[in-house]
Motif scaffolding. Structure first.
Motif, mmCIF file in Angstrom:
data_model
loop_
_atom_site.group_PDB
_atom_site.id
_atom_site.type_symbol
_atom_site.label_atom_id
_atom_site.label_comp_id
_atom_site.label_asym_id
_atom_site.label_seq_id
_atom_site.Cartn_x
_atom_site.Cartn_y
_atom_site.Cartn_z
ATOM 1 N N GLU A 61 0.833 -1.204 0.000
ATOM 2 C CA GLU A 61 0.000 0.000 0.000
ATOM 3 C C GLU A 61 0.868 1.254 0.000
ATOM 4 N N ALA A 62 1.914 1.255 0.815
ATOM 5 C CA ALA A 62 2.830 2.398 0.871
ATOM 6 C C ALA A 62 3.513 2.612 -0.480
ATOM 7 N N THR A 63 3.907 1.526 -1.133
ATOM 8 C CA THR A 63 4.550 1.618 -2.449
ATOM 9 C C THR A 63 3.590 2.215 -3.472
ATOM 10 N N VAL A 64 2.350 1.760 -3.456
ATOM 11 C CA VAL A 64 1.348 2.275 -4.396
ATOM 12 C C VAL A 64 1.087 3.759 -4.135
ATOM 13 N N LEU A 65 0.931 4.148 -2.873
ATOM 14 C CA LEU A 65 0.714 5.564 -2.553
ATOM 15 C C LEU A 65 1.876 6.422 -3.032
ATOM 16 N N LYS A 66 3.082 5.921 -2.847
ATOM 17 C CA LYS A 66 4.267 6.664 -3.280
ATOM 18 C C LYS A 66 4.269 6.827 -4.803
ATOM 19 N N CYS A 67 3.939 5.764 -5.519
ATOM 20 C CA CYS A 67 3.893 5.829 -6.988
ATOM 21 C C CYS A 67 2.801 6.786 -7.471
ATOM 22 N N LEU A 68 1.642 6.731 -6.833
ATOM 23 C CA LEU A 68 0.529 7.582 -7.253
ATOM 24 C C LEU A 68 0.702 9.041 -6.865
ATOM 25 N N SER A 69 1.628 9.326 -5.973
ATOM 26 C CA SER A 69 1.817 10.709 -5.538
ATOM 27 C C SER A 69 2.266 11.620 -6.678
ATOM 28 N N ASN A 70 2.845 11.041 -7.708
ATOM 29 C CA ASN A 70 3.282 11.832 -8.869
ATOM 30 C C ASN A 70 2.203 11.941 -9.943
ATOM 31 N N SER A 71 1.032 11.358 -9.690
ATOM 32 C CA SER A 71 -0.047 11.410 -10.671
ATOM 33 C C SER A 71 -0.953 12.603 -10.382
ATOM 34 N N THR A 72 -1.955 12.760 -11.200
ATOM 35 C CA THR A 72 -2.931 13.836 -10.992
ATOM 36 C C THR A 72 -4.103 13.370 -10.125
ATOM 37 N N LEU A 73 -4.062 12.114 -9.684
ATOM 38 C CA LEU A 73 -5.123 11.591 -8.826
ATOM 39 C C LEU A 73 -4.995 12.150 -7.410
ATOM 40 N N PRO A 74 -6.108 12.427 -6.766
ATOM 41 C CA PRO A 74 -6.039 12.896 -5.378
ATOM 42 C C PRO A 74 -5.827 11.707 -4.435
ATOM 43 N N VAL A 75 -4.612 11.511 -3.996
ATOM 44 C CA VAL A 75 -4.284 10.415 -3.084
ATOM 45 C C VAL A 75 -3.656 10.985 -1.811
#
Length: 92
Positions: A61-75
């Motif tokens: 979960e932490a890895t996914v959050l870190k990867c998505l932090s560079n996207s335009t999705l609100p995470v």
């Protein structure tokens, strides 16, 4: 899972949030322990898992959050991830 106690929270996390004034606990699931930390720096969500399987899920979960932090999705922003292999615990 019993709610986390302030004394159980890794020092690195307590130092990062600037000390904890109090903790509240939303309705809990079965795979992790979640607390809302209130501090002078703001409000933070802290998640803890116990056991090898649940801790590996939290790491993913932490890895996914870190990867998505560079996207335009609100995470949610992941500030810190700590593994404690001896206790089979993980925190973020």
């Amino acid at each position: 899972m019993k709610p986390m106690q302030l004394i159980e929270i890794p020092k690195k996390i307590v130092d990062y949030v600037g000390g904890v004034t109090h903790i509240s606990f939303p309705r809990q699931g079965h795979t992790s322990d979640v607390g809302i930390l209130f501090s002078a720096q703001g409000t933070f969500i802290l998640k803890r898992t116990k056991g090898k399987q649940y801790s590996s899920w939290l790491k993913k979960e932490a890895t996914v959050l870190k990867c998505l932090s560079n996207s335009t999705l609100p995470v949610p922003r992941l500030y810190c991830f700590i593994e404690q292999p001896l206790d089979e615990q993980a925190w973020h």
